[in-house]
Design a protein around this motif. Sequence first.
Motif, PDB file in Angstrom:
ATOM      1  N   ILE A   1       0.857  -1.176   0.000  1.00 21.51           N
ATOM      2  CA  ILE A   1       0.000   0.000   0.000  1.00 21.51           C
ATOM      3  C   ILE A   1       0.898   1.232   0.000  1.00 21.51           C
ATOM      4  O   ILE A   1       1.860   1.308   0.765  1.00 21.51           O
ATOM      5  CB  ILE A   1      -0.911   0.035   1.250  1.00 21.51           C
ATOM      6  CG1 ILE A   1      -1.859  -1.151   1.232  1.00 21.51           C
ATOM      7  CG2 ILE A   1      -1.674   1.353   1.323  1.00 21.51           C
ATOM      8  CD1 ILE A   1      -2.629  -1.328   2.518  1.00 21.51           C
ATOM      9  N   GLU A   2       0.571   2.161  -0.860  1.00 18.74           N
ATOM     10  CA  GLU A   2       1.279   3.436  -0.872  1.00 18.74           C
ATOM     11  C   GLU A   2       0.266   4.534  -0.592  1.00 18.74           C
ATOM     12  O   GLU A   2      -0.779   4.603  -1.224  1.00 18.74           O
ATOM     13  CB  GLU A   2       1.937   3.668  -2.220  1.00 18.74           C
ATOM     14  CG  GLU A   2       2.772   4.931  -2.246  1.00 18.74           C
ATOM     15  CD  GLU A   2       3.508   5.089  -3.560  1.00 18.74           C
ATOM     16  OE1 GLU A   2       3.257   6.124  -4.236  1.00 18.74           O
ATOM     17  OE2 GLU A   2       4.299   4.201  -3.913  1.00 18.74           O
ATOM     18  N   LEU A   3       0.573   5.354   0.391  1.00 21.09           N
ATOM     19  CA  LEU A   3      -0.272   6.486   0.769  1.00 21.09           C
ATOM     20  C   LEU A   3       0.436   7.768   0.378  1.00 21.09           C
ATOM     21  O   LEU A   3       1.651   7.890   0.553  1.00 21.09           O
ATOM     22  CB  LEU A   3      -0.504   6.502   2.284  1.00 21.09           C
ATOM     23  CG  LEU A   3      -1.195   5.289   2.885  1.00 21.09           C
ATOM     24  CD1 LEU A   3      -1.081   5.313   4.393  1.00 21.09           C
ATOM     25  CD2 LEU A   3      -2.639   5.270   2.468  1.00 21.09           C
ATOM     26  N   SER A   4      -0.325   8.730  -0.118  1.00 14.65           N
ATOM     27  CA  SER A   4       0.265  10.029  -0.430  1.00 14.65           C
ATOM     28  C   SER A   4      -0.734  11.123  -0.085  1.00 14.65           C
ATOM     29  O   SER A   4      -1.931  10.882  -0.020  1.00 14.65           O
ATOM     30  CB  SER A   4       0.650  10.104  -1.911  1.00 14.65           C
ATOM     31  OG  SER A   4      -0.490   9.924  -2.719  1.00 14.65           O
TER      32      SER A   4
ATOM     33  N   THR B   1       3.947   7.406   2.338  1.00 14.47           N
ATOM     34  CA  THR B   1       4.091   6.325   3.305  1.00 14.47           C
ATOM     35  C   THR B   1       3.921   5.014   2.563  1.00 14.47           C
ATOM     36  O   THR B   1       3.009   4.861   1.765  1.00 14.47           O
ATOM     37  CB  THR B   1       3.023   6.433   4.418  1.00 14.47           C
ATOM     38  OG1 THR B   1       3.202   7.670   5.107  1.00 14.47           O
ATOM     39  CG2 THR B   1       3.140   5.291   5.410  1.00 14.47           C
ATOM     40  N   GLN B   2       4.819   4.070   2.825  1.00 17.01           N
ATOM     41  CA  GLN B   2       4.769   2.751   2.203  1.00 17.01           C
ATOM     42  C   GLN B   2       4.483   1.709   3.291  1.00 17.01           C
ATOM     43  O   GLN B   2       5.134   1.693   4.322  1.00 17.01           O
ATOM     44  CB  GLN B   2       6.119   2.430   1.539  1.00 17.01           C
ATOM     45  CG  GLN B   2       6.128   1.169   0.725  1.00 17.01           C
ATOM     46  CD  GLN B   2       5.330   1.304  -0.561  1.00 17.01           C
ATOM     47  OE1 GLN B   2       5.318   2.342  -1.196  1.00 17.01           O
ATOM     48  NE2 GLN B   2       4.644   0.240  -0.938  1.00 17.01           N
TER      49      GLN B   2
ATOM     50  N   THR C   1       5.331  -3.928   7.692  1.00 18.15           N
ATOM     51  CA  THR C   1       6.198  -2.765   7.868  1.00 18.15           C
ATOM     52  C   THR C   1       5.491  -1.506   7.396  1.00 18.15           C
ATOM     53  O   THR C   1       4.686  -1.535   6.466  1.00 18.15           O
ATOM     54  CB  THR C   1       7.520  -2.902   7.081  1.00 18.15           C
ATOM     55  OG1 THR C   1       7.232  -3.030   5.695  1.00 18.15           O
ATOM     56  CG2 THR C   1       8.325  -4.095   7.567  1.00 18.15           C
ATOM     57  N   LEU C   2       5.788  -0.411   8.050  1.00 19.73           N
ATOM     58  CA  LEU C   2       5.328   0.918   7.672  1.00 19.73           C
ATOM     59  C   LEU C   2       6.580   1.776   7.599  1.00 19.73           C
ATOM     60  O   LEU C   2       7.382   1.786   8.532  1.00 19.73           O
ATOM     61  CB  LEU C   2       4.354   1.464   8.704  1.00 19.73           C
ATOM     62  CG  LEU C   2       3.758   2.845   8.418  1.00 19.73           C
ATOM     63  CD1 LEU C   2       2.344   2.927   8.960  1.00 19.73           C
ATOM     64  CD2 LEU C   2       4.598   3.958   9.006  1.00 19.73           C
ATOM     65  N   ASN C   3       6.758   2.495   6.484  1.00 15.58           N
ATOM     66  CA  ASN C   3       7.942   3.311   6.314  1.00 15.58           C
ATOM     67  C   ASN C   3       7.552   4.673   5.755  1.00 15.58           C
ATOM     68  O   ASN C   3       6.863   4.754   4.748  1.00 15.58           O
ATOM     69  CB  ASN C   3       8.938   2.617   5.379  1.00 15.58           C
ATOM     70  CG  ASN C   3      10.316   3.239   5.442  1.00 15.58           C
ATOM     71  OD1 ASN C   3      10.584   4.113   6.256  1.00 15.58           O
ATOM     72  ND2 ASN C   3      11.201   2.784   4.576  1.00 15.58           N
ATOM     73  N   SER C   4       7.964   5.718   6.453  1.00 17.44           N
ATOM     74  CA  SER C   4       7.766   7.085   5.960  1.00 17.44           C
ATOM     75  C   SER C   4       8.935   7.939   6.442  1.00 17.44           C
ATOM     76  O   SER C   4       9.654   7.559   7.366  1.00 17.44           O
ATOM     77  CB  SER C   4       6.441   7.666   6.455  1.00 17.44           C
ATOM     78  OG  SER C   4       6.549   8.105   7.784  1.00 17.44           O
ATOM     79  N   SER C   5       9.102   9.083   5.806  1.00  9.41           N
ATOM     80  CA  SER C   5      10.205   9.969   6.194  1.00  9.41           C
ATOM     81  C   SER C   5      10.017  10.509   7.608  1.00  9.41           C
ATOM     82  O   SER C   5      10.978  10.829   8.289  1.00  9.41           O
ATOM     83  CB  SER C   5      10.349  11.111   5.193  1.00  9.41           C
ATOM     84  OG  SER C   5       9.158  11.868   5.151  1.00  9.41           O
TER      85      SER C   5
END
Length: 193
Positions: free
Chosen positions: A73-76, A84-85, A94-98
Amino acid sequence: MRTLLKSALIIGCSLSVIAMTGCQTMTQKPVAPSNTVEKANQFNLQGKIGVKTPAQSGSAFFTWQQNQEQFDIELSGILGIGKTQISGQPGQVTLNSSKTGLIRAATPEELLQRATGWQAPITHIVSWVQARPATLNAQLQKDDQNRINQIKEDGWTVNLSYNDTANLPNKLILQQQLETGKENRITMVLQNR
């Protein structure tokens, strides 16, 4: 900014819960041929999701690829916080964002708890976006075309809307009533399938 970040994490984690429900072991499932269930849990969605709790709210655009037990899932556009990926497979989400960096968990429910403190996971949305109940205990209402337009299940009420004669919904509104008289609400608008 902390409230905005928490709202973004709730949205992101909600979608991870949504995606991983396809691989959660349930004690009761509707009876269906296994090849039908397998095909049903393989889809690509694009749309917008909004989450509103008594404490905060937010929205994001999403793309969601579900392939049986694996998802991406990609959120923008999450309140200006950026991309957010979220990825998952059985035993690892996993959740990954800056803003947050990488957050790992064994289940989507654990990820949601770690990232947001929110303990109201949505456990059946893979079925709901496909206009079907997730358990045998669901209460269903149907429209005049015999499509499910409301599901009451495990403390949630899900209202499904359809375009014309479509068999799959283009909008879902999920509501969980809280003891305080307030509610948690998730709105999903599915723009492309």
